[in-house]
Structure formats: structure tokens, C-alpha cells
Design a protein around this motif. Sequence first.
Motif, short mmCIF file in Angstrom:
data_model
loop_
_atom_site.label_atom_id
_atom_site.label_comp_id
_atom_site.label_asym_id
_atom_site.label_seq_id
_atom_site.Cartn_x
_atom_site.Cartn_y
_atom_site.Cartn_z
N ARG A 266 41.60 42.43 37.16
CA ARG A 266 41.67 42.81 38.28
C ARG A 266 42.52 41.35 38.79
NH1 ARG A 266 35.38 45.35 39.84
NH2 ARG A 266 35.83 47.04 38.43
N LYS A 267 41.70 41.02 40.54
CA LYS A 267 42.75 40.47 40.91
C LYS A 267 42.23 38.54 40.10
CE LYS A 267 43.24 42.11 45.44
NZ LYS A 267 42.43 42.25 47.06
N MET A 268 43.54 37.83 39.93
CA MET A 268 43.34 36.32 38.91
C MET A 268 43.34 36.09 40.47
SD MET A 268 43.32 37.18 35.49
CE MET A 268 44.20 35.21 35.84
N GLN A 275 44.23 32.09 36.57
CA GLN A 275 42.63 31.25 36.53
C GLN A 275 41.96 32.59 35.86
OE1 GLN A 275 41.00 29.13 39.18
NE2 GLN A 275 42.55 28.07 39.18
N LEU A 276 40.90 33.48 35.01
CA LEU A 276 40.45 34.13 34.38
C LEU A 276 39.26 33.63 34.19
CD1 LEU A 276 40.98 36.83 33.25
CD2 LEU A 276 40.87 36.45 30.79
N ASP A 277 38.25 34.41 35.42
CA ASP A 277 36.56 34.44 34.83
C ASP A 277 35.83 35.07 33.48
OD1 ASP A 277 36.83 32.61 36.77
OD2 ASP A 277 36.65 34.48 38.48
N LEU A 278 35.08 34.29 33.12
CA LEU A 278 34.27 35.22 32.12
C LEU A 278 33.22 34.92 32.44
CD1 LEU A 278 35.64 32.38 28.92
CD2 LEU A 278 36.77 34.68 29.96
N SER A 279 32.20 35.69 31.62
CA SER A 279 30.58 35.42 31.68
C SER A 279 29.54 35.41 30.70
CB SER A 279 30.13 37.21 32.23
OG SER A 279 30.40 38.08 31.52
N TRP A 335 31.99 30.52 34.08
CA TRP A 335 32.88 29.86 33.16
C TRP A 335 34.66 30.30 32.69
CZ3 TRP A 335 32.39 27.03 29.53
CH2 TRP A 335 30.75 26.01 29.07
N ARG A 336 35.49 29.94 32.38
CA ARG A 336 36.70 30.54 32.70
C ARG A 336 37.60 30.00 31.79
NH1 ARG A 336 39.42 27.24 38.01
NH2 ARG A 336 38.84 25.02 37.52
N ILE A 337 38.76 30.81 32.11
CA ILE A 337 40.26 30.38 31.51
C ILE A 337 41.00 29.74 32.07
CG2 ILE A 337 41.50 30.76 29.50
CD1 ILE A 337 40.04 33.11 28.11
N LEU A 338 41.58 28.60 32.03
CA LEU A 338 43.20 28.44 32.74
C LEU A 338 44.81 28.92 31.62
CD1 LEU A 338 41.78 25.21 33.98
CD2 LEU A 338 41.64 27.36 35.46
N LEU A 339 44.80 29.55 32.06
CA LEU A 339 46.23 30.44 31.23
C LEU A 339 47.10 28.75 31.18
CD1 LEU A 339 44.90 34.25 31.61
CD2 LEU A 339 44.95 32.79 29.67
N GLY A 361 51.49 38.90 39.85
CA GLY A 361 51.42 37.67 38.72
C GLY A 361 51.91 38.87 37.74
N GLY A 362 51.96 38.29 36.25
CA GLY A 362 51.84 39.12 35.46
C GLY A 362 51.32 39.65 34.59
N PHE A 363 49.43 38.45 34.80
CA PHE A 363 47.72 39.35 34.81
C PHE A 363 47.33 39.88 35.73
CE2 PHE A 363 48.81 34.35 32.32
CZ PHE A 363 49.14 35.77 31.26
#
Length: 413
Positions: A266-268, A275-279, A335-339, A361-363
Motif C-alpha cells: 500500500r502506501k510506503m 519504509q515497510l512496516d512489519l507485524s 517493526w519495519r524494514i528500511l529498504l 515510488g517503485g514499492f
Amino acid sequence: MELEFIGQGIEPGIGDTTGDVLLESFKKPGFTSFRAFVAFVSVSGITNLLDELNEFRKSGGKVKLFVGVDLHSTSKEALELLMDEGIETDIVYSPNNVIYHPKVYAFEGPDYSRVLVGSSNLTARGLFQSMEATVCVTVEKNKDREGDAFIQEVYDHYNKIIDGKHTSAKELSPELLDVLVANKVVLPEGENRAKQNKINKEYSKVPSGSNHELLKAFGKVKLSRPPKGYKKVIEKNEVEVGASEKVSINTEEIEIQTNSMWIETRKMTGGSMNQLDLSKKGKLKGVQIDGSISFFDVDPEDPNDTVNIDLELGGKNYKENPVQFRDGKKDNKNWRILLKGITDKGHKLTTISRNNLGYEGGFVNKILLFTRLQGNKYKLEILDKSDIEILKEHSTTWGFMGNETTGRAYGFT
């Protein structure tokens, strides 16, 4: 008596696999019953045989499986699938740690018997991909004394289990599965994955320098694709980031393998939309499942834990992408990943993630598919959000982050 050696995995794509011979045997008119004595069963193993197995049953063929549950290698979801499909199954288990470990597949008919004995479990990798060895013995009944004696020896060994007289064999039922799950003999696939991640983190994490040394010492073996594997051609898109530079954000072909996780973006967030949120947890139909963070080698209960992962995307290796806990204000903690990885030649992952010349953005509004390659290195694929239904279909476990109506979907394969 016909003897066939089935060697698979050393030269992928050359010759039959154990799974190929099973599929051919189900279609053979002369066989009327099938029994399997196997240590480990997975959802992927069942689904790769299911169409042919069900056709075999529709034509009058009898099927029964004798399945092991040791070492947490047969999942709750696999046993649920067997029950849902009405496939008669006995669980073979000994509480005093005597491991049930065979891989024997037996077909019977009025005129012929066929037995496959080898190393292939009833999993997609065991049947079609891993380096395995199996001997297939086909006997014309009452015309081959030695062959008949061999088949009889196989059944003599398993007859007490077949006849239900052995204390270790019990018919699979929802009640028995509840007992196995409650006593941690059988785990849901997500929980087992979390356990393996914890083990990998404590004992098997390989530093990036060692990865390089291992890749110099050993060449990679390409995996064959199981018949019911997922393979989809995706249109290649490009984002123009300058007068002389275009960046590919989709590969031409996506193939989902085991040990992968996908997540709806969805919206990064972040200035570079990276920034991709995790759970920590997810839900599906009110049932709680492991969160997307369980796929990576961090302890979801320890906010101080962190790991840097390398991401292979479009032929480039983007290093140092942190998976970490964000301790923001109020409810902004997750939690998140910083791409934000960078290749050795200075190519930045944020070149793909950020908005460029009218392109989002590409993601953004995509699905990201992570496949573990080795240690903390993963392959990253970018899929269109329209692929979400086929991803759900090919997932062993999937659910939503947070609210089941508005939360982002993710899943494990």
C-alpha cells in the motif's frame, strides 16, 4: 521384475523425479490401491499430487497414508488439508522418541505391484527438487518369485501398522490433531518457521564474509519447479530517474518457492517511500497467526534486536537493509524494514523507492516477495497488487496485519 533408479536434484530438469513416477503411477490403469509410509508431509507435497490422487480415487482407487510427525517436520496445515480432502490417514508416533522415518510408496493392482523406496518425503522439495535417490520396483504378480518375495517382505514389515494393531499408529482426526498441537508435537507452519529462525539466529547465522567464501567453495544448484509450483510472467516496468538512466522495478518472471514471504505494501512511509512496516502478529477469520517479522532472524519480543539483510533485486545486491523496531510516540511503535541498501558499485535502493518524475515510488501499492537465499541474504521481487489472490492461493499461511477489513495482507509459502 523391473528395477528403476530415480536420481534427482544433481542435474535439475534431467530425468524423472520421484514425484514424476508417483504422478505416472496414479494414471496407470492397472493400479487400484496406494499406500504411503512417510516421515514428513507438507502442504506443497500434497498439492503437487492432489489432482492425480483425487482422479485415482474417483476411478475407484483406495488411498491411505501412514504419516510421521517427528521433528516438527509435518505441519498442522498439512494434516488439516489431508482431513479436508478426505484422505484416509494414520499418524505414526512414539512418545519415547523412537523416530518414524520411512519414505515408501506402494501401489497395488490385480496383476502388478509397484514399490518406491528411497529418501523422498511427501514434500515438494522431497518429491521434485532436493538431491534424492529412490529405487522403483515393479513386479508382475505370480510370474516373478523373487519379485513377489520382495513385495511380501515390504508388507510383512508394515502389516501391523496397516492392520491398526500397532500402538504407535492412530487414525488422524480433529481430536487427535488437537492433542498433537496442544502437546507441541505438531506445530503450525508459522510457529515452526519462528522456531527455525530462532535456531538459525543462535547457531547458524553465517556472516556475509563467510557467505562469499562458501559461494567460492560451492556452486549453487538450480531448483527444478514442481508441477504445481507458481510461475507467472509479469510485465517489466521501468522508472525513468534521469535523462540517461532507467531502473527496472519488476523482473520478467516471478516464481514462488518455499521459504518465501510476501507482503502488501500500500502506501510506503519515509521520505524516500522506503519504509515497510512489519507485524508481530496477524489474524485471519479471528485466528491469530505469526506476524511478518517472524520470517526474519530477529526476536519479535526484543525491541533492541536488529539485523541487516542483503536484498538481491534485478541482478544487483543491495547491502545493509535494517530490520529493526521503531519506538515512536504513542501508538507509532512497530517493526519495519528500511529498504535503503547500496550495492558495491554505489547503486541505491532508494533510487527505485522514491517518487520520480510523476511516478509513484517503485514499492508503493505493490506486493513485495522475499525469498531466503542464504543466511541474511534474500531475493526481492516486486509484484503487481493484482496478483494477491494467486499469492493467497499458493500460501501455506496468510492473514492480515491488524484489522482484517483494512489491514495489509501478507503470507508465507
